[in-house]
Design a protein around this motif. Structure first.
Motif, PDB file in Angstrom:
ATOM      1  N   GLN A 105       0.821  -1.205   0.000  1.00  0.00           N
ATOM      2  CA  GLN A 105       0.000   0.000   0.000  1.00  0.00           C
ATOM      3  C   GLN A 105       0.862   1.265   0.000  1.00  0.00           C
ATOM      4  OE1 GLN A 105      -2.681  -0.363   3.315  1.00  0.00           O
ATOM      5  NE2 GLN A 105      -4.090  -1.702   2.192  1.00  0.00           N
ATOM      6  N   GLU A 120       2.236   1.735  -3.462  1.00  0.00           N
ATOM      7  CA  GLU A 120       1.227   2.303  -4.357  1.00  0.00           C
ATOM      8  C   GLU A 120       1.022   3.796  -4.104  1.00  0.00           C
ATOM      9  OE1 GLU A 120      -3.413   1.480  -5.741  1.00  0.00           O
ATOM     10  OE2 GLU A 120      -2.367   0.078  -4.409  1.00  0.00           O
ATOM     11  N   ARG A 121       1.060   4.207  -2.836  1.00  0.00           N
ATOM     12  CA  ARG A 121       0.864   5.624  -2.513  1.00  0.00           C
ATOM     13  C   ARG A 121       2.012   6.482  -3.041  1.00  0.00           C
ATOM     14  NH1 ARG A 121      -0.965   3.776   2.651  1.00  0.00           N
ATOM     15  NH2 ARG A 121       1.076   4.287   3.559  1.00  0.00           N
ATOM     16  N   ARG A 122       3.212   5.903  -3.082  1.00  0.00           N
ATOM     17  CA  ARG A 122       4.373   6.649  -3.540  1.00  0.00           C
ATOM     18  C   ARG A 122       4.474   6.739  -5.071  1.00  0.00           C
ATOM     19  NH1 ARG A 122       9.436   4.538   0.275  1.00  0.00           N
ATOM     20  NH2 ARG A 122       8.680   5.449   2.239  1.00  0.00           N
TER      21      ARG A 122
END
Length: 222
Positions: free
Chosen positions: A78, A81-83
């Protein structure tokens, strides 16, 4: 074109792919640091603007690969994915910087302010990069597509662009040494700069060609 839904790679496979991307990025960074130092040194000694530009391109490639390394330094999927968006923006900017520098250097050369001069070390370095970079680009693009990572795919395109620049440098230095055609290198480099702008726009918009983890299908250019 219809896209088939799929669960994508499982957690174990995703961990393997993420580790593979980290290793490929580390190899890319290491090689480009060495390439950049050798190219800028050889270019300065030979008064070759083309070689110096090639060395600076290596540093830009390091920045792009470092963005992917930062993204995949996290172990939590997660967080990775956020980065992704931030990493894509860094990669896009690196494309734009590369295009701007190559364009400026090519125009300067065409106006007669400088030209690529003969350099044996430059020819060897360009040939070596032309042999190494395609393999790194292909391996990272393949892993990135299976993993569904737009950043890994975008960085693989940056590496592939470095391959094109290696070919331009090799041909330009060879033609200049053999025939005195100093204009060959900057003309082709301008075409590559245009390609870099397009790839930069795609990376900024997140349009890198790869399936998401929950999809399976063909992407553009496959």
């Amino acid at each position: 074109m219809a896209v088939e839904l799929s669960l994508g790679p499982g957690p174990t496979r995703r961990a393997v792919l993420a580790r593979r991307v980290r290793w490929l990025v580390a190899a890319t960074i290491t090689y480009n640091v060495i390439e950049g130092i050798v190219a800028t040194t050889a270019g300065t000694l030979a008064s070759s603007g083309a070689l110096v530009a090639f060395g600076l391109d290596s540093m830009i490639e390091v920045a792009s690969a470092a963005a992917v390394a930062w993204q995949f330094a996290a172990r939590d999927p997660q967080v990775i994915e956020r980065r992704e968006k931030t990493a894509l923006r860094i990669i896009a900017i690196s494309f734009f910087v590369l295009a701007a520098y190559v364009t400026a250097d090519s125009v300067r050369t065409l106006l007669g302010s400088g030209e690529a001069e003969h350099s044996a070390s430059g020819l060897v370095l360009a040939a070596l990069s032309l042999a190494i970079m395609p393999g790194l680009s292909y391996a990272q693009r393949r892993a990135g597509r299976e993993l569904g990572s737009a950043t890994a795919v975008a960085d693989s395109k940056q590496t592939l662009l470095c391959t094109y620049l290696s070919a331009v440098l090799l041909v330009g230095l060879a033609l200049n040494s053999l025939l005195g055609w100093s204009w060959a290198d900057p003309i082709v480099a301008l075409v590559i700069a245009a390609v870099a702008v397009k790839e930069g726009r795609d990376a900024w918009r997140g349009d890198a060609c790869c399936p998401r983890p929950h999809q399976r299908g063909r992407c553009h250019g496959e």
